[in-house]
Design a protein around this motif. Sequence first.
Motif, PDB file in Angstrom:
ATOM      1  N   LEU A 111       0.815  -1.215   0.000  1.00  0.00           N
ATOM      2  CA  LEU A 111       0.000   0.000   0.000  1.00  0.00           C
ATOM      3  C   LEU A 111       0.850   1.269   0.000  1.00  0.00           C
ATOM      4  O   LEU A 111       0.701   2.125  -0.881  1.00  0.00           O
ATOM      5  CB  LEU A 111      -0.941   0.003   1.210  1.00  0.00           C
ATOM      6  CG  LEU A 111      -1.905   1.192   1.312  1.00  0.00           C
ATOM      7  CD1 LEU A 111      -2.838   1.228   0.112  1.00  0.00           C
ATOM      8  CD2 LEU A 111      -2.708   1.126   2.606  1.00  0.00           C
ATOM      9  N   VAL A 112       1.757   1.388   0.954  1.00  0.00           N
ATOM     10  CA  VAL A 112       2.493   2.646   1.121  1.00  0.00           C
ATOM     11  C   VAL A 112       3.466   2.879  -0.030  1.00  0.00           C
ATOM     12  O   VAL A 112       3.485   3.957  -0.641  1.00  0.00           O
ATOM     13  CB  VAL A 112       3.224   2.648   2.479  1.00  0.00           C
ATOM     14  CG1 VAL A 112       4.053   3.922   2.623  1.00  0.00           C
ATOM     15  CG2 VAL A 112       2.226   2.536   3.621  1.00  0.00           C
ATOM     16  N   VAL A 113       4.282   1.876  -0.347  1.00  0.00           N
ATOM     17  CA  VAL A 113       5.297   2.055  -1.396  1.00  0.00           C
ATOM     18  C   VAL A 113       4.665   2.272  -2.773  1.00  0.00           C
ATOM     19  O   VAL A 113       5.064   3.196  -3.496  1.00  0.00           O
ATOM     20  CB  VAL A 113       6.270   0.859  -1.400  1.00  0.00           C
ATOM     21  CG1 VAL A 113       7.234   0.960  -2.576  1.00  0.00           C
ATOM     22  CG2 VAL A 113       7.052   0.815  -0.100  1.00  0.00           C
ATOM     23  N   PRO A 114       3.685   1.459  -3.217  1.00  0.00           N
ATOM     24  CA  PRO A 114       3.062   1.758  -4.522  1.00  0.00           C
ATOM     25  C   PRO A 114       2.400   3.128  -4.576  1.00  0.00           C
ATOM     26  O   PRO A 114       2.495   3.827  -5.595  1.00  0.00           O
ATOM     27  CB  PRO A 114       2.030   0.629  -4.684  1.00  0.00           C
ATOM     28  CG  PRO A 114       2.542  -0.481  -3.842  1.00  0.00           C
ATOM     29  CD  PRO A 114       3.185   0.181  -2.668  1.00  0.00           C
ATOM     30  N   LEU A 115       1.745   3.514  -3.489  1.00  0.00           N
ATOM     31  CA  LEU A 115       1.095   4.823  -3.483  1.00  0.00           C
ATOM     32  C   LEU A 115       2.127   5.949  -3.518  1.00  0.00           C
ATOM     33  O   LEU A 115       1.914   6.979  -4.184  1.00  0.00           O
ATOM     34  CB  LEU A 115       0.210   4.943  -2.241  1.00  0.00           C
ATOM     35  CG  LEU A 115      -0.826   6.066  -2.244  1.00  0.00           C
ATOM     36  CD1 LEU A 115      -1.790   5.903  -3.403  1.00  0.00           C
ATOM     37  CD2 LEU A 115      -1.589   6.094  -0.925  1.00  0.00           C
ATOM     38  N   ALA A 116       3.248   5.761  -2.829  1.00  0.00           N
ATOM     39  CA  ALA A 116       4.306   6.773  -2.866  1.00  0.00           C
ATOM     40  C   ALA A 116       4.923   6.871  -4.258  1.00  0.00           C
ATOM     41  O   ALA A 116       5.249   7.973  -4.732  1.00  0.00           O
ATOM     42  CB  ALA A 116       5.373   6.439  -1.829  1.00  0.00           C
ATOM     43  N   ALA A 117       5.100   5.741  -4.934  1.00  0.00           N
ATOM     44  CA  ALA A 117       5.629   5.770  -6.303  1.00  0.00           C
ATOM     45  C   ALA A 117       4.669   6.483  -7.246  1.00  0.00           C
ATOM     46  O   ALA A 117       5.090   7.261  -8.119  1.00  0.00           O
ATOM     47  CB  ALA A 117       5.891   4.343  -6.781  1.00  0.00           C
ATOM     48  N   VAL A 189       6.441 -10.401  -5.366  1.00  0.00           N
ATOM     49  CA  VAL A 189       5.917 -10.269  -6.730  1.00  0.00           C
ATOM     50  C   VAL A 189       4.686  -9.374  -6.747  1.00  0.00           C
ATOM     51  O   VAL A 189       4.526  -8.520  -7.638  1.00  0.00           O
ATOM     52  CB  VAL A 189       5.603 -11.663  -7.307  1.00  0.00           C
ATOM     53  CG1 VAL A 189       4.890 -11.542  -8.648  1.00  0.00           C
ATOM     54  CG2 VAL A 189       6.880 -12.474  -7.475  1.00  0.00           C
ATOM     55  N   SER A 190       3.814  -9.532  -5.766  1.00  0.00           N
ATOM     56  CA  SER A 190       2.606  -8.700  -5.710  1.00  0.00           C
ATOM     57  C   SER A 190       2.957  -7.236  -5.483  1.00  0.00           C
ATOM     58  O   SER A 190       2.355  -6.341  -6.098  1.00  0.00           O
ATOM     59  CB  SER A 190       1.684  -9.197  -4.598  1.00  0.00           C
ATOM     60  OG  SER A 190       1.318 -10.547  -4.801  1.00  0.00           O
ATOM     61  N   ALA A 191       3.927  -6.980  -4.617  1.00  0.00           N
ATOM     62  CA  ALA A 191       4.312  -5.593  -4.339  1.00  0.00           C
ATOM     63  C   ALA A 191       4.895  -4.922  -5.579  1.00  0.00           C
ATOM     64  O   ALA A 191       4.560  -3.770  -5.894  1.00  0.00           O
ATOM     65  CB  ALA A 191       5.317  -5.560  -3.189  1.00  0.00           C
ATOM     66  N   LEU A 192       5.757  -5.624  -6.297  1.00  0.00           N
ATOM     67  CA  LEU A 192       6.336  -5.048  -7.513  1.00  0.00           C
ATOM     68  C   LEU A 192       5.266  -4.817  -8.579  1.00  0.00           C
ATOM     69  O   LEU A 192       5.260  -3.777  -9.256  1.00  0.00           O
ATOM     70  CB  LEU A 192       7.430  -5.970  -8.050  1.00  0.00           C
ATOM     71  CG  LEU A 192       8.705  -6.069  -7.211  1.00  0.00           C
ATOM     72  CD1 LEU A 192       9.645  -7.116  -7.785  1.00  0.00           C
ATOM     73  CD2 LEU A 192       9.408  -4.718  -7.131  1.00  0.00           C
ATOM     74  N   THR A 193       4.359  -5.777  -8.736  1.00  0.00           N
ATOM     75  CA  THR A 193       3.302  -5.622  -9.741  1.00  0.00           C
ATOM     76  C   THR A 193       2.371  -4.467  -9.399  1.00  0.00           C
ATOM     77  O   THR A 193       1.977  -3.688 -10.280  1.00  0.00           O
ATOM     78  CB  THR A 193       2.500  -6.929  -9.856  1.00  0.00           C
ATOM     79  OG1 THR A 193       3.397  -8.020 -10.110  1.00  0.00           O
ATOM     80  CG2 THR A 193       1.495  -6.845 -10.990  1.00  0.00           C
ATOM     81  N   LEU A 194       2.021  -4.331  -8.131  1.00  0.00           N
ATOM     82  CA  LEU A 194       1.153  -3.224  -7.729  1.00  0.00           C
ATOM     83  C   LEU A 194       1.858  -1.878  -7.888  1.00  0.00           C
ATOM     84  O   LEU A 194       1.215  -0.874  -8.224  1.00  0.00           O
ATOM     85  CB  LEU A 194       0.706  -3.417  -6.279  1.00  0.00           C
ATOM     86  CG  LEU A 194      -0.286  -4.558  -6.030  1.00  0.00           C
ATOM     87  CD1 LEU A 194      -0.570  -4.701  -4.542  1.00  0.00           C
ATOM     88  CD2 LEU A 194      -1.585  -4.325  -6.792  1.00  0.00           C
ATOM     89  N   THR A 195       3.161  -1.848  -7.669  1.00  0.00           N
ATOM     90  CA  THR A 195       3.907  -0.602  -7.885  1.00  0.00           C
ATOM     91  C   THR A 195       3.892  -0.212  -9.360  1.00  0.00           C
ATOM     92  O   THR A 195       3.701   0.962  -9.703  1.00  0.00           O
ATOM     93  CB  THR A 195       5.350  -0.766  -7.391  1.00  0.00           C
ATOM     94  OG1 THR A 195       5.342  -1.145  -6.011  1.00  0.00           O
ATOM     95  CG2 THR A 195       6.121   0.533  -7.547  1.00  0.00           C
ATOM     96  N   VAL A 196       4.089  -1.191 -10.228  1.00  0.00           N
ATOM     97  CA  VAL A 196       4.021  -0.919 -11.668  1.00  0.00           C
ATOM     98  C   VAL A 196       2.618  -0.447 -12.052  1.00  0.00           C
ATOM     99  O   VAL A 196       2.454   0.489 -12.856  1.00  0.00           O
ATOM    100  CB  VAL A 196       4.424  -2.174 -12.461  1.00  0.00           C
ATOM    101  CG1 VAL A 196       4.186  -1.971 -13.948  1.00  0.00           C
ATOM    102  CG2 VAL A 196       5.881  -2.515 -12.209  1.00  0.00           C
ATOM    103  N   LEU A 197       1.601  -1.088 -11.490  1.00  0.00           N
ATOM    104  CA  LEU A 197       0.224  -0.677 -11.776  1.00  0.00           C
ATOM    105  C   LEU A 197      -0.026   0.755 -11.326  1.00  0.00           C
ATOM    106  O   LEU A 197      -0.660   1.546 -12.040  1.00  0.00           O
ATOM    107  CB  LEU A 197      -0.748  -1.634 -11.081  1.00  0.00           C
ATOM    108  CG  LEU A 197      -2.239  -1.325 -11.235  1.00  0.00           C
ATOM    109  CD1 LEU A 197      -2.667  -1.446 -12.689  1.00  0.00           C
ATOM    110  CD2 LEU A 197      -3.076  -2.246 -10.348  1.00  0.00           C
ATOM    111  N   ALA A 198       0.461   1.106 -10.146  1.00  0.00           N
ATOM    112  CA  ALA A 198       0.277   2.473  -9.656  1.00  0.00           C
ATOM    113  C   ALA A 198       1.010   3.481 -10.539  1.00  0.00           C
ATOM    114  O   ALA A 198       0.487   4.567 -10.827  1.00  0.00           O
ATOM    115  CB  ALA A 198       0.763   2.569  -8.212  1.00  0.00           C
ATOM    116  N   LEU A 199       2.218   3.137 -10.982  1.00  0.00           N
ATOM    117  CA  LEU A 199       2.958   4.041 -11.859  1.00  0.00           C
ATOM    118  C   LEU A 199       2.240   4.246 -13.188  1.00  0.00           C
ATOM    119  O   LEU A 199       2.289   5.340 -13.766  1.00  0.00           O
ATOM    120  CB  LEU A 199       4.363   3.484 -12.113  1.00  0.00           C
ATOM    121  CG  LEU A 199       5.374   3.583 -10.967  1.00  0.00           C
ATOM    122  CD1 LEU A 199       6.645   2.831 -11.321  1.00  0.00           C
ATOM    123  CD2 LEU A 199       5.694   5.039 -10.656  1.00  0.00           C
ATOM    124  N   SER A 200       1.575   3.211 -13.685  1.00  0.00           N
ATOM    125  CA  SER A 200       0.897   3.332 -14.979  1.00  0.00           C
ATOM    126  C   SER A 200      -0.288   4.282 -14.923  1.00  0.00           C
ATOM    127  O   SER A 200      -0.716   4.800 -15.962  1.00  0.00           O
ATOM    128  CB  SER A 200       0.433   1.952 -15.452  1.00  0.00           C
ATOM    129  OG  SER A 200      -0.566   1.431 -14.590  1.00  0.00           O
TER     130      SER A 200
END
Length: 538
Positions: A111-117, A189-200
């Motif tokens: 939650l925190v890292v993808p949202l921050a990205a 894997v889920s954290a990296l994928t969610l970070t990519v999704l948030a960046l997109s």
Amino acid sequence: MSTAAFPNESLSQRLPSGDGTPADSTTPAWLVRIDRWAERLGDRVNPIMIKETRQALKSRQFVVTFSVLLVAAFGWTVAGSLSMMPLIYTTPSASRMLIGYYLVLALPMLLVVPLAAYRSLEAEIDDGTLELLSITALSPWQIVLGKLASASLQMMLYLVALFPCVAYAYTLRGVDLPTLALMMSTLIVSALTLTVLALSFAPLARGRTGRISTLLVVLSALLLAEYLIGAAMISMIMYGNPLPVSWTVFILVVATLLAAAISHLLLTTTAAQLTPESENRSSGIRWSLLMLTVLVFAINVFAIEWITEAREQVLAVFMPSIMIMGLLWTFAGAMMAAESAALTPRIQRELPGNFFSRMLLVFFTPGPATGLVFACLGIGTLLIAAMAGTERIQDLGSQVRAREWTLLRHAMVAYCGYLIMFLVLVRWIVAILRINNHPRVEIGLAALIAVAVLSSLVPYSIGLHYNDYRPYSYSGWQITNWVWTIGMIFDNQSLRWVNEVGISSMLMGFLIAIAGVGRRALPMRTATPEAVLAERAK
């Protein structure tokens, strides 16, 4: 200069340091070499990652999150251990402790890292600093990968900080090592994928209202993923992995490959949105979409041939993947048909030079005409693969009746036929709109929705009017009403002409798309100016 000239000088004294000055006499030679290697490596590291990492590690968000994580981990270690005393010495207690550690670790990683990205890239766009980065030597891919690398580094810090706690929970017995490894790999894997999704989602925001809406969508997606992944992990920790080893390995490998392919597609689209309009935006997306499609085909082929006992499990892999790929090609085809037809000199310089390569790669050339043909080829290939897959599943044995397989094939043919004809209409509608306007490619989705709605409502409304607004039966006049036609197929009312009309529509749409390509099939590569070559040589 020979070494005999300096008989009393050691090797470390003669070696210069990383900045070119002589090293100190007490510095060993191997340490000097490590310093040189580290300096060269630092020069090659993505500068965006360095900038983002420095800002993130100094930010209040990271300090607060990391502090809360440490305090929560320490508090749960003490409270959880004391609450299980004295049975903790004799009874397996790892599951209870591990659930607490998972919740502590999953909150910042999912939650925190993808949202921050997401906020970091959105702030770059909103503040205008992205325009300054675009005039540097950094490419959009480097910018996006730098954001992702910075987020990955933060995740690594969280993992390292909580790793001793996870090891402590493992020593309490009750959870085996494969389950623990599966939990950690799924989380990463889920954290990296969610970070990519948030960046997109970051480049999609336009205006204050758009940014707020996009933020709410990203936050909702992250919270939903947090809940679903958390429920699955807690269930696995408490009750163990119910799947056999073969299925566990299959799902883990497939999930990792799909996450990598989907992440590459999302990163490609994100980089394309950050790329100036004068450069090629679409070729990379088409290659990435093609690789994802091939991967899904390979997974389905492996599943169909590998699963020999419980044949109904094949459908759990085959049907969702075909439906998702159908929707993906629907949305991608609408946007490819809505691309701009302008080819700048920079794009023309990157085109293949010889005729043979042009013939093979012509449909990866940017533009709505080639995009429409590429979409038609992809949809047709997906249909052929789906038809072959259903035939193979039926031949190997399935609980689904032959009649139901036939209806499913008719529905797939009808859907693909309607879709290709709709994309042809979208291509020309957007071409008319682009005469005096410059809309984004998302207008293709709006045009596709409008065409699909009108093609269903108009014939139905006309038929309703001529029947005095009373219910009436399906007839050939409703052939453009795709909702009613496909509904009739699924109602077990087979329409004999569906295959013929559907295949004819696909062929007609494909021929129209080919006819619209025209001069793009000819070699159009232009020579690179000498000034550009000199600039690249620097």
